[in-house]
Design an enzyme around this catalytic site. Structure first.
Site, PDB file in Angstrom:
ATOM      1  N   HIS A   1     -42.750 -91.614  -1.566  1.00 26.87           N
ATOM      2  CA  HIS A   1     -42.599 -90.899  -2.833  1.00 26.87           C
ATOM      3  C   HIS A   1     -41.235 -90.227  -2.982  1.00 26.87           C
ATOM      4  O   HIS A   1     -40.891 -89.764  -4.071  1.00 26.87           O
ATOM      5  CB  HIS A   1     -43.707 -89.857  -2.996  1.00 26.87           C
ATOM      6  CG  HIS A   1     -45.057 -90.469  -3.196  1.00 26.87           C
ATOM      7  ND1 HIS A   1     -45.369 -91.282  -4.252  1.00 26.87           N
ATOM      8  CD2 HIS A   1     -46.194 -90.408  -2.451  1.00 26.87           C
ATOM      9  CE1 HIS A   1     -46.633 -91.686  -4.168  1.00 26.87           C
ATOM     10  NE2 HIS A   1     -47.151 -91.172  -3.069  1.00 26.87           N
TER      11      HIS A   1
ATOM     12  N   ARG B   1     -41.625 -91.660   6.650  1.00 21.34           N
ATOM     13  CA  ARG B   1     -42.858 -92.241   6.081  1.00 21.34           C
ATOM     14  C   ARG B   1     -42.425 -93.537   5.429  1.00 21.34           C
ATOM     15  O   ARG B   1     -41.537 -93.553   4.562  1.00 21.34           O
ATOM     16  CB  ARG B   1     -43.502 -91.313   5.047  1.00 21.34           C
ATOM     17  CG  ARG B   1     -44.652 -92.048   4.337  1.00 21.34           C
ATOM     18  CD  ARG B   1     -45.634 -91.130   3.669  1.00 21.34           C
ATOM     19  NE  ARG B   1     -45.138 -90.518   2.441  1.00 21.34           N
ATOM     20  CZ  ARG B   1     -45.918 -89.795   1.625  1.00 21.34           C
ATOM     21  NH1 ARG B   1     -47.197 -89.608   1.915  1.00 21.34           N
ATOM     22  NH2 ARG B   1     -45.408 -89.245   0.534  1.00 21.34           N
TER      23      ARG B   1
ATOM     24  N   GLU C   1     -56.276 -90.845   3.512  1.00 23.50           N
ATOM     25  CA  GLU C   1     -56.187 -90.222   2.189  1.00 23.50           C
ATOM     26  C   GLU C   1     -56.904 -91.049   1.130  1.00 23.50           C
ATOM     27  O   GLU C   1     -56.640 -90.901  -0.057  1.00 23.50           O
ATOM     28  CB  GLU C   1     -54.717 -89.968   1.801  1.00 23.50           C
ATOM     29  CG  GLU C   1     -53.779 -91.145   2.037  1.00 23.50           C
ATOM     30  CD  GLU C   1     -52.319 -90.866   1.703  1.00 23.50           C
ATOM     31  OE1 GLU C   1     -51.995 -89.813   1.140  1.00 23.50           O
ATOM     32  OE2 GLU C   1     -51.483 -91.737   2.012  1.00 23.50           O
TER      33      GLU C   1
ATOM     34  N   ASP D   1     -53.721 -87.300  -2.440  1.00 29.02           N
ATOM     35  CA  ASP D   1     -54.455 -88.561  -2.598  1.00 29.02           C
ATOM     36  C   ASP D   1     -55.910 -88.395  -2.170  1.00 29.02           C
ATOM     37  O   ASP D   1     -56.808 -88.962  -2.802  1.00 29.02           O
ATOM     38  CB  ASP D   1     -53.783 -89.675  -1.784  1.00 29.02           C
ATOM     39  CG  ASP D   1     -52.601 -90.279  -2.535  1.00 29.02           C
ATOM     40  OD1 ASP D   1     -52.738 -90.523  -3.743  1.00 29.02           O
ATOM     41  OD2 ASP D   1     -51.542 -90.492  -1.925  1.00 29.02           O
TER      42      ASP D   1
HETATM   43  C1  3PY Z   1     -50.584 -86.714  -0.378  1.00 28.34           C
HETATM   44  O1  3PY Z   1     -50.820 -85.511  -0.527  1.00 28.34           O
HETATM   45  O2  3PY Z   1     -51.310 -87.618  -0.830  1.00 28.34           O
HETATM   46  C2  3PY Z   1     -49.403 -87.122   0.356  1.00 28.34           C
HETATM   47  O3  3PY Z   1     -49.259 -88.285   0.660  1.00 28.34           O
HETATM   48  C3  3PY Z   1     -48.388 -86.074   0.689  1.00 28.34           C
HETATM   49  O4  3PY Z   1     -47.102 -86.532   0.418  1.00 28.34           O
HETATM   50 MG    MG Z   2     -50.497 -89.604  -0.370  1.00 25.47          MG
END
Ligand code: 3PY
Ligand code: MG
Length: 264
Positions: free
Chosen positions: A48, A73, A154, A180
């Site tokens: 991101h 990441r 996530e 997420d």
């Molecule tokens: C999330 O909170 O989904 C993340 O991947 C943090 O960057």
């Molecule tokens: Mg995320």
């Protein structure tokens, strides 16, 4: 430059590893994070963050001159994940990788496999920068063990397959993306969730990691939340992000400026 990883040292000794989160493609903001005393790691976010490989290369060159461990990441989850990007990031000198949106044990296995040299994995040999700056033979001997590999939990599927994912050899631990994860559970995204459904999922992930001697980590949008997570045995937490640091500082200055000027 000595081949060492503050992150591996802290995690192996059972300590708490703090990290800065970097979304701005800049060596200067990377250095601002990396010179913060006490920080264990700096994470370059290619998913991101506004960061591509050539930025990530410049940033690891800046980061690796300082104590915090450079971690990236990767930009894509499986099946879109690009194994050659994993190889290049490691060849550039990143000593930790985070894979987003891991749903299955197969995906976790494929991620670890790309990070590890044969015979255990299939990482291709050619540590162009890492071998040079971290001392050739020493790098080849130590890389597999030193490189920290974290899978992000996530998604609902990731939660469903949590035990199998954590059982994958070579996975150091789970890193939760609370935004997420919240969305996956039908709750508005939050970097410091309080909704009982999300809190229960976070606690379950923490428990399952602890049971297996794996590291539980979580992305934190607030320092208070990070501390709360540490109290619940989470050992890899975000202390701040570059973008939020700038915005927050300017908001605070604006507020103070307006207050001072209206009281004159
Ligand atoms: C999330 O909170 O989904 C993340 O991947 C943090 O960057
Ligand atoms: Mg995320």
């Amino acid at each position: 430059m000595r081949l060492q990883s503050a992150l591996r040292d802290v995690l192996s000794s059972g300590g708490v590893a703090t990290h800065a989160w970097l979304a701005i493609p800049s060596t200067l903001s990377a250095e601002a994070a990396a010179t913060t005393a006490g920080l264990t790691a700096a994470v370059v976010d290619m998913q991101h963050g506004m960061i591509d490989f050539s930025d990530a290369l410049q940033m690891v060159s800046a980061l690796s001159a300082h104590p915090p461990t450079p971690v990236a990441r990767i930009p894509h989850q499986w099946p879109a994940a690009d194994v050659s990007m994993i190889h290049k990031l490691l060849d550039a000198g990143y000593l930790g990788l985070i894979c987003p949106l891991v749903d299955t044990a197969e995906q976790a296995r494929a991620f670890v496999d790309a990070c590890v040299y044969p015979p255990k994995g299939s990482r291709s040999f050619g540590p162009t920068r890492a071998g040079m700056v971290y001392g050739g033979g020493e790098y080849l001997r130590m890389a597999d063990e030193l490189i920290v590999k974290l899978v992000m939990i996530e998604t609902q599927q990731g939660l469903d397959n949590l035990e199998d994912i954590l059982a994958v050899e070579g996975v150091d631990g789970a890193f939760i993306g609370p935004n997420d994860l919240s969305l996956a559970l039908g709750v508005p995204p939050s970097g410091a969730p309080t909704h009982p459904k999300v809190v229960a999922a976070i606690e379950r992930i923490g428990r399952e990691c602890s049971k297996r001697g794996k590291v539980a980590g979580i992305w934190c949008g607030e320092t208070g939340f990070a501390l709360d997570m540490v109290k619940r045995d989470f050992r890899f937490v975000t202390l701040g992000t570059d973008v939020a640091a700038i915005s927050q500082h300017l908001r605070d200055s604006m507020e103070r400026f307006n207050k001072l000027s209206s009281s004159e």
